[in-house]
Design an enzyme around this catalytic site. Structure first.
Site, mmCIF file in Angstrom:
data_model
loop_
_atom_site.group_PDB
_atom_site.id
_atom_site.type_symbol
_atom_site.label_atom_id
_atom_site.label_comp_id
_atom_site.label_asym_id
_atom_site.label_seq_id
_atom_site.Cartn_x
_atom_site.Cartn_y
_atom_site.Cartn_z
ATOM 1 N N ARG A 167 20.758 -39.896 -60.073
ATOM 2 C CA ARG A 167 19.301 -39.968 -59.837
ATOM 3 C C ARG A 167 18.894 -41.362 -59.340
ATOM 4 O O ARG A 167 17.865 -41.913 -59.733
ATOM 5 C CB ARG A 167 18.513 -39.646 -61.110
ATOM 6 C CG ARG A 167 18.670 -38.247 -61.611
ATOM 7 C CD ARG A 167 18.109 -37.227 -60.612
ATOM 8 N NE ARG A 167 18.093 -35.894 -61.172
ATOM 9 C CZ ARG A 167 19.148 -35.071 -61.199
ATOM 10 N NH1 ARG A 167 20.296 -35.452 -60.680
ATOM 11 N NH2 ARG A 167 19.042 -33.879 -61.727
ATOM 12 N N SER A 241 12.632 -33.222 -64.819
ATOM 13 C CA SER A 241 13.121 -33.987 -65.981
ATOM 14 C C SER A 241 12.404 -35.332 -66.021
ATOM 15 O O SER A 241 12.350 -36.036 -65.017
ATOM 16 C CB SER A 241 14.618 -34.253 -65.859
ATOM 17 O OG SER A 241 15.331 -33.050 -65.819
ATOM 18 N N GLU A 337 12.842 -40.938 -65.432
ATOM 19 C CA GLU A 337 13.460 -40.506 -64.170
ATOM 20 C C GLU A 337 12.482 -40.629 -63.006
ATOM 21 O O GLU A 337 12.833 -41.204 -61.970
ATOM 22 C CB GLU A 337 13.957 -39.068 -64.361
ATOM 23 C CG GLU A 337 15.156 -38.728 -63.531
ATOM 24 C CD GLU A 337 14.851 -37.628 -62.566
ATOM 25 O OE1 GLU A 337 14.528 -37.945 -61.403
ATOM 26 O OE2 GLU A 337 14.931 -36.459 -62.933
HETATM 27 N N1 EPU Z 1 18.717 -28.736 -74.537
HETATM 28 C C1 EPU Z 1 18.218 -28.504 -75.793
HETATM 29 N N2 EPU Z 1 16.868 -28.512 -75.965
HETATM 30 C C2 EPU Z 1 16.016 -28.759 -74.920
HETATM 31 C C3 EPU Z 1 16.536 -29.010 -73.644
HETATM 32 C C4 EPU Z 1 17.909 -29.005 -73.468
HETATM 33 O O1 EPU Z 1 18.963 -28.292 -76.741
HETATM 34 O O2 EPU Z 1 14.801 -28.737 -75.143
HETATM 35 C C5 EPU Z 1 20.184 -28.685 -74.328
HETATM 36 C C6 EPU Z 1 20.528 -27.417 -73.523
HETATM 37 O O3 EPU Z 1 20.709 -26.310 -74.336
HETATM 38 C C7 EPU Z 1 21.801 -27.816 -72.836
HETATM 39 C C8 EPU Z 1 21.645 -29.320 -72.635
HETATM 40 O O4 EPU Z 1 20.614 -29.746 -73.518
HETATM 41 O O5 EPU Z 1 22.910 -27.603 -73.662
HETATM 42 C C9 EPU Z 1 21.304 -29.697 -71.197
HETATM 43 O O6 EPU Z 1 20.134 -28.987 -70.750
HETATM 44 P P1 EPU Z 1 20.006 -28.388 -69.268
HETATM 45 O O7 EPU Z 1 21.205 -27.587 -68.912
HETATM 46 O O8 EPU Z 1 18.676 -27.753 -69.178
HETATM 47 O O9 EPU Z 1 20.084 -29.643 -68.311
HETATM 48 P P2 EPU Z 1 19.444 -31.112 -68.416
HETATM 49 O O10 EPU Z 1 20.560 -32.059 -68.692
HETATM 50 O O11 EPU Z 1 18.292 -31.123 -69.350
HETATM 51 C C10 EPU Z 1 19.826 -31.693 -65.903
HETATM 52 C C11 EPU Z 1 19.009 -32.296 -64.802
HETATM 53 C C12 EPU Z 1 18.112 -31.245 -64.178
HETATM 54 C C13 EPU Z 1 18.969 -30.129 -63.622
HETATM 55 C C14 EPU Z 1 19.821 -29.547 -64.754
HETATM 56 C C15 EPU Z 1 20.829 -28.544 -64.234
HETATM 57 C C16 EPU Z 1 18.706 -34.664 -65.342
HETATM 58 C C17 EPU Z 1 17.763 -35.715 -65.812
HETATM 59 N N3 EPU Z 1 18.217 -33.419 -65.306
HETATM 60 O O12 EPU Z 1 18.918 -31.288 -66.926
HETATM 61 O O13 EPU Z 1 17.405 -31.855 -63.108
HETATM 62 O O14 EPU Z 1 18.170 -29.099 -63.063
HETATM 63 O O15 EPU Z 1 20.588 -30.604 -65.394
HETATM 64 O O16 EPU Z 1 21.824 -29.197 -63.503
HETATM 65 O O17 EPU Z 1 19.842 -34.958 -64.997
HETATM 66 C C18 EPU Z 1 15.423 -33.073 -62.573
HETATM 67 O O18 EPU Z 1 16.154 -34.029 -62.312
HETATM 68 O O19 EPU Z 1 14.175 -33.136 -62.451
HETATM 69 C C19 EPU Z 1 16.023 -31.840 -63.057
HETATM 70 C C20 EPU Z 1 15.292 -30.792 -63.441
#
Ligand code: EPU
Length: 341
Positions: A167, A241, A337
Site C-alpha cells: 500500500r 481498509s 492506510e
Molecule cells: N477479521 C476478523 N474480524 C474483522 C475483520 C477481519 O476477525 O472484523 C479477520 C478475518 O476473518 C480474516 C483476517 O482478519 O481472517 C483478514 O481479513 P480479510 O481477509 O477481510 O482481509 P484484510 O487483511 O482485513 C486486506 C486488504 C484489503 C483486501 C483484502 C483481501 C489491507 C489493509 N487490506 O484486508 O484491501 O481487499 O485483504 O485481499 O491490506 C483496502 O486496502 O482498502 C482493502 C479493502
C-alpha cells in the site's frame, strides 16, 4: 485549445467516497498531459501548491483545501501491443478502476480480475499499490506516464522508480504533490493462470465445484466476496481498509500469540509476519461501535464508515481511539492506510 477552467469554492463532498465535507478554494480538471502543462505555465496556478485528486477513495478530508485541487480526468483505454507472452493494455488515469477491469475481461485480456470492485480511478491505483485476493497492482504493472508539476515535463516511469511497497509507492513520498499520473500500462501475462491462493477464493471455487474457472468466474467470486463484507461507497461512505496490516518480527509475533493464541497472522517470505489488523480491532471490541457519526463497519472492523453526516475530525477521533486500544492490548501502532488531509 480552450483555456483551463478554474472553479472556486467547490464542495469536495461528492468527490471523496467517505462523503466528508470540505471545500476546495480552487479546483482544476485535467484531461490530458497538455492540460497539466498549461496549469504549470499558468500565471495564477503555476507556483501554487497542488493536491492531486483521483476517485477520492483513499483520502480522509479533515479541513478545507487551500491548495489547488487537481482533478485528474484523463480518459481512454486501449491495447498497446499483444505478444506471445502478454497483452499490454493502457488506461487513462481518470478511468474508473472497476470499469477498466471489466473492459479488459470483455476484450479477452484477463489478469486483473482479482482486483475487481476496488473503488477509485486507474491513476490512483499505483499511488497506494492497490491489492486484493492475492494480487497487487505492481504484479501487473508495465509503466506509467506522469507530468512533473514543476517543470511541466512528461516522463515515463518504470517499476523501480515507482518503488512499490505494501500500500505504498514513491507517489506517497518524494513525488507526492509533485507529479500527475496521466496514463498507466499493464502487462497481463499469457497464458492466463488464475490466482486462487487466497482462502476465501479457494472456498468459493470448492463450493462451485469448478476446477478450471474462467477469468469471469474469478471476477464474479471476487465481487461476491467483496459485496458480502465491504460496504458499497455508493451507499455507505468509506475509504476501504482504514489501517494497514502491521508487519512484525517473528519474535514479536510469538510474544503476541503467547497472549492471544487466536490472532490471524501470515508469515512472509523474509521471516517477518503480517498481522490481521481487522482481527485485532475486532478483538478490542470495536466492531459496530461509533464516535459521533463515524463508525466501525459491522462486517469488517478494518473499515471505518460514515453513518451519515460525519466530519473528518470525528473519523480521526475514532481512528485514534482504535489505535490506542490496539496499542494497549497488543503493543502495536496501527498506521492509517488512506491519506489524511
Ligand atoms: N477479521 C476478523 N474480524 C474483522 C475483520 C477481519 O476477525 O472484523 C479477520 C478475518 O476473518 C480474516 C483476517 O482478519 O481472517 C483478514 O481479513 P480479510 O481477509 O477481510 O482481509 P484484510 O487483511 O482485513 C486486506 C486488504 C484489503 C483486501 C483484502 C483481501 C489491507 C489493509 N487490506 O484486508 O484491501 O481487499 O485483504 O485481499 O491490506 C483496502 O486496502 O482498502 C482493502 C479493502
Amino acid at each position: 485549445m480552450p483555456p483551463l477552467r478554474l472553479e472556486h469554492g467547490v464542495s469536495l463532498k461528492p468527490y471523496n467516497t467517505f462523503g466528508l465535507p470540505a471545500v476546495a478554494h480552487t479546483l482544476v480538471r485535467v484531461t490530458s498531459d497538455a492540460d497539466v502543462r498549461r496549469m504549470v505555465d499558468h500565471p495564477e496556478l503555476g507556483r501554487s501548491a497542488k493536491f492531486i485528486l483521483g476517485g477520492g477513495s483513499n483520502i480522509i478530508l479533515t479541513r478545507d483545501m487551500p491548495q489547488v485541487v487537481v482533478k485528474v480526468e484523463v480518459p481512454g483505454c486501449r491495447l498497446v501491443r499483444e505478444t506471445e507472452d502478454a497483452w499490454v493494455v493502457e488506461a487513462g488515469a481518470g478511468e474508473p478502476w472497476h470499469g477498466f477491469v471489466d473492459w479488459t475481461l470483455r476484450q479477452g485480456w484477463p489478469g486483473l480480475e482479482n482486483l475487481a470492485l476496488i473503488p477509485g480511478t486507474v491513476g490512483a491505483a499505483p499511488v497506494q499499490n492497490i491489492g486484493a485476493y492475492g494480487v497487487e497492482f505492481k504484479d501487473r504493472f508495465e509503466s506509467l506516464d506522469a507530468v512533473d508539476l514543476v517543470t511541466g515535463r512528461s516522463v515515463t516511469l518504470g517499476a523501480s522508480i515507482c518503488a512499490f511497497g505494501y500500500r505504498d509507492s514513491v507517489f506517497k513520498h518524494a513525488l507526492a504533490g509533485r507529479s500527475v499520473i496521466t496514463r498507466v500500462r499493464f502487462r497481463l501475462p499469457r497464458p492466463w493462470q488464475p490466482v486462487l491462493g487466497y482462502l476465501e477464493l479457494e472456498r468459493k471455487r470448492a463450493e462451485s465445484g469448478i476446477t478450471d474457472p474462467t477469468p469471469r468466474q474469478v471476477f464474479d467470486w471476487v465481487c461476491d466476496i467483496r459485496r458480502s463484507k465491504l460496504p458499497d461507497p455508493g451507499q455507505v461512505g468509506n475509504a476501504g481498509s482504514f489501517f494497514k496490516n502491521p508487519v512484525v518480527s517473528a519474535e514479536q509475533c510469538r510474544d503476541i500469540i503467547g497472549r492471544d493464541p487466536g490472532i490471524v497472522h501470515y508469515p512472509l517470505p523474509d521471516g517477518t509476519v503480517k498481522l490481521a489488523a481487522g482481527w485485532m480491532i475486532d478483538a478490542c471490541g470495536w466492531k459496530g461501535k461509533s464516535i459521533g457519526q463515524a463508525g466501525v463497519y459491522e462486517k469488517q472492523a478494518l473499515v471505518l464508515v460514515n453513518r451519515g453526516g460525519a466530519i473528518g475530525s470525528e473519523v480521526m477521533t475514532l481512528a485514534q481511539a482504535i489505535q490506542e486500544s490496539v496499542y494497549g492490548r497488543f503493543g502495536i501502532r496501527l498506521e492509517t492506510e488512506p491519506v489524511v488531509v
